[in-house]
Design a protein around this motif. Sequence first.
Motif, PDB file in Angstrom:
ATOM      1  N   VAL A 233       0.803  -1.223   0.000  1.00 48.05           N
ATOM      2  CA  VAL A 233       0.000   0.000   0.000  1.00 48.05           C
ATOM      3  C   VAL A 233       0.843   1.284   0.000  1.00 48.05           C
ATOM      4  CG1 VAL A 233      -0.732   0.248   2.470  1.00 48.05           C
ATOM      5  CG2 VAL A 233      -2.282   0.826   0.627  1.00 48.05           C
ATOM      6  N   GLY A 234       0.767   2.165   0.995  1.00 47.88           N
ATOM      7  CA  GLY A 234       1.389   3.495   0.907  1.00 47.88           C
ATOM      8  C   GLY A 234       0.497   4.400   0.069  1.00 47.88           C
ATOM      9  N   TYR A 235       0.898   5.640  -0.108  1.00 56.12           N
ATOM     10  CA  TYR A 235       0.046   6.601  -0.816  1.00 56.12           C
ATOM     11  C   TYR A 235       0.787   7.323  -1.929  1.00 56.12           C
ATOM     12  CZ  TYR A 235      -2.600   6.323   3.545  1.00 56.12           C
ATOM     13  OH  TYR A 235      -3.292   5.883   4.629  1.00 56.12           O
ATOM     14  N   ILE A 236       0.070   7.687  -2.967  1.00 56.02           N
ATOM     15  CA  ILE A 236       0.574   8.676  -3.932  1.00 56.02           C
ATOM     16  C   ILE A 236      -0.478   9.778  -3.966  1.00 56.02           C
ATOM     17  CG2 ILE A 236       1.419   9.143  -6.252  1.00 56.02           C
ATOM     18  CD1 ILE A 236       1.265   6.236  -6.889  1.00 56.02           C
ATOM     19  N   THR A 240      -6.335  12.721  -6.606  1.00 55.57           N
ATOM     20  CA  THR A 240      -6.895  11.921  -5.512  1.00 55.57           C
ATOM     21  C   THR A 240      -5.730  11.271  -4.768  1.00 55.57           C
ATOM     22  OG1 THR A 240      -6.990  10.031  -6.981  1.00 55.57           O
ATOM     23  CG2 THR A 240      -8.994  11.343  -6.792  1.00 55.57           C
ATOM     24  N   THR A 241      -6.037  10.607  -3.648  1.00 58.55           N
ATOM     25  CA  THR A 241      -4.989   9.877  -2.929  1.00 58.55           C
ATOM     26  C   THR A 241      -5.102   8.403  -3.305  1.00 58.55           C
ATOM     27  OG1 THR A 241      -5.324  11.429  -1.143  1.00 58.55           O
ATOM     28  CG2 THR A 241      -3.970   9.511  -0.657  1.00 58.55           C
ATOM     29  N   MET A 242      -4.066   7.929  -4.022  1.00 58.55           N
ATOM     30  CA  MET A 242      -4.118   6.550  -4.541  1.00 58.55           C
ATOM     31  C   MET A 242      -3.187   5.660  -3.745  1.00 58.55           C
ATOM     32  SD  MET A 242      -3.489   7.183  -8.488  1.00 58.55           S
ATOM     33  CE  MET A 242      -4.666   7.952  -9.536  1.00 58.55           C
ATOM     34  N   PRO A 243      -3.512   4.361  -3.672  1.00 62.17           N
ATOM     35  CA  PRO A 243      -2.546   3.447  -3.073  1.00 62.17           C
ATOM     36  C   PRO A 243      -1.310   3.325  -3.971  1.00 62.17           C
ATOM     37  CG  PRO A 243      -4.504   2.272  -3.842  1.00 62.17           C
ATOM     38  CD  PRO A 243      -4.748   3.704  -4.115  1.00 62.17           C
ATOM     39  N   LYS A 244      -0.143   3.257  -3.345  1.00 62.02           N
ATOM     40  CA  LYS A 244       1.101   3.290  -4.125  1.00 62.02           C
ATOM     41  C   LYS A 244       1.535   1.892  -4.596  1.00 62.02           C
ATOM     42  CE  LYS A 244       5.687   5.337  -3.620  1.00 62.02           C
ATOM     43  NZ  LYS A 244       6.562   5.954  -2.611  1.00 62.02           N
ATOM     44  N   HIS A 245       1.537   0.932  -3.663  1.00 63.24           N
ATOM     45  CA  HIS A 245       1.974  -0.427  -4.031  1.00 63.24           C
ATOM     46  C   HIS A 245       0.801  -1.377  -3.894  1.00 63.24           C
ATOM     47  CE1 HIS A 245       6.097   0.849  -4.029  1.00 63.24           C
ATOM     48  NE2 HIS A 245       5.925   1.378  -2.828  1.00 63.24           N
ATOM     49  N   ILE A 246       0.279  -1.773  -5.035  1.00 61.58           N
ATOM     50  CA  ILE A 246      -0.810  -2.741  -5.031  1.00 61.58           C
ATOM     51  C   ILE A 246      -0.353  -3.936  -5.847  1.00 61.58           C
ATOM     52  CG2 ILE A 246      -3.075  -3.199  -6.031  1.00 61.58           C
ATOM     53  CD1 ILE A 246      -3.743  -1.554  -3.948  1.00 61.58           C
ATOM     54  N   GLY A 247      -0.416  -5.096  -5.250  1.00 63.62           N
ATOM     55  CA  GLY A 247      -0.073  -6.310  -5.998  1.00 63.62           C
ATOM     56  C   GLY A 247      -0.991  -7.428  -5.545  1.00 63.62           C
ATOM     57  N   VAL A 248      -1.996  -7.738  -6.355  1.00 63.05           N
ATOM     58  CA  VAL A 248      -2.970  -8.739  -5.932  1.00 63.05           C
ATOM     59  C   VAL A 248      -2.896  -9.958  -6.851  1.00 63.05           C
ATOM     60  CG1 VAL A 248      -4.541  -7.013  -4.956  1.00 63.05           C
ATOM     61  CG2 VAL A 248      -4.870  -7.776  -7.314  1.00 63.05           C
ATOM     62  N   ILE A 249      -3.348 -11.082  -6.314  1.00 59.56           N
ATOM     63  CA  ILE A 249      -3.447 -12.298  -7.132  1.00 59.56           C
ATOM     64  C   ILE A 249      -4.898 -12.386  -7.599  1.00 59.56           C
ATOM     65  CG2 ILE A 249      -3.386 -14.827  -7.049  1.00 59.56           C
ATOM     66  CD1 ILE A 249      -1.275 -14.347  -4.717  1.00 59.56           C
ATOM     67  N   ILE A 250      -5.097 -12.620  -8.891  1.00 58.40           N
ATOM     68  CA  ILE A 250      -6.470 -12.701  -9.402  1.00 58.40           C
ATOM     69  C   ILE A 250      -6.743 -14.143  -9.827  1.00 58.40           C
ATOM     70  CG2 ILE A 250      -8.132 -11.807 -11.080  1.00 58.40           C
ATOM     71  CD1 ILE A 250      -6.423  -9.303 -11.315  1.00 58.40           C
ATOM     72  N   GLU A 251      -7.695 -14.737  -9.147  1.00 59.71           N
ATOM     73  CA  GLU A 251      -8.053 -16.128  -9.467  1.00 59.71           C
ATOM     74  C   GLU A 251      -9.362 -16.112 -10.242  1.00 59.71           C
ATOM     75  OE1 GLU A 251      -9.579 -19.760  -6.836  1.00 59.71           O
ATOM     76  OE2 GLU A 251      -8.011 -18.531  -5.899  1.00 59.71           O
TER      77      GLU A 251
END
Length: 253
Positions: A233-236, A240-251
């Motif tokens: 996560v973290g912010y940018i 708007t205020t966006m999450p900075k590090h997003i890494g999800v697994i999509i099944e």
Amino acid sequence: MVEQEMAESPDSIAQRKKTSLIASLVSSLQTDEKTEARKKEEDKEGLSRKELFDEMLMFMVAGYETTSTALVWSIYHLSKYPRIQQKIKTELMQYSCDQYLSLDRLDSFVYLDCFINEVLHYSPTIEGTSRTVIVDDYLPNSGTPLYKDNQVLIPTTALARDAHHWEIDPELFYPERFLNEDKNYHPYAFLPFGSGHRQCLGQDLARLELKVILARMLQQVTFGDGGPEVNAVGYIQKLTTMPKHIGVIIEFH
Ligand code: HEM
């Protein structure tokens, strides 16, 4: 698009302005801009062409990044809270086993509404809003003076995270709060779309978009946490205020 709309007959514009934003704006165009420009601000009628384009630009700026950021925060929270994701899926299955999502079906997804509320409550999509003071005044409790033309910042995210206003700790991501303990929250403690005359014009559309997209996605996929390094996560801070590090697994199902 505006030129195309202007080429339509007045009858056609009048008919379509109920359902088309552009037809509605074009129907408000001034017929004689030069005469209107000479009038005092409060006497002017209709929109000039420049105002019409400013309105359209505002819709694109205000309507795009806000909703997409809220969607990204939603995916992040789904990936972090499998219990909540499963509960939404159970609700989707209970009321809608097939793929078709009618408005009635969407209305029945009450827990999904709570989840969207909690995303807007917990995540700082929009940090705040502001108002310009138009007459000298003061704050009723503290007596703090407010002078005409002062800018007042209303930190909506800070209000949403202020424990004084919430029964359940606002630092917890807990959608159920909107069903139970916090369903009668203070109206100024949760202002994701602002309030008053200048509140967000697109809030119903934004809620509908979020609900349809989330329901559709969760009928097809499950989001998993990509691990502490990539899903950190973290912010940018942009518009708007966006999450900075997003890494999800999509099944995919
Ligand atoms: C999750 C999505 C969205 C969020 C969080 C959001 C949030 C906000 C906020 C906080 C304001 C300021 C309100 C105030 O000062 O009281 C605002 C204004 C506005 N929003 Fe949204 N918005 C969203 C989506 C949209 C969409 C989809 C549209 C249009 C298609 C839109 C159009 C506008 C417009 C035109 C204004 C200015 C209203 C005015 O000044 O009179 N917004 N929005």
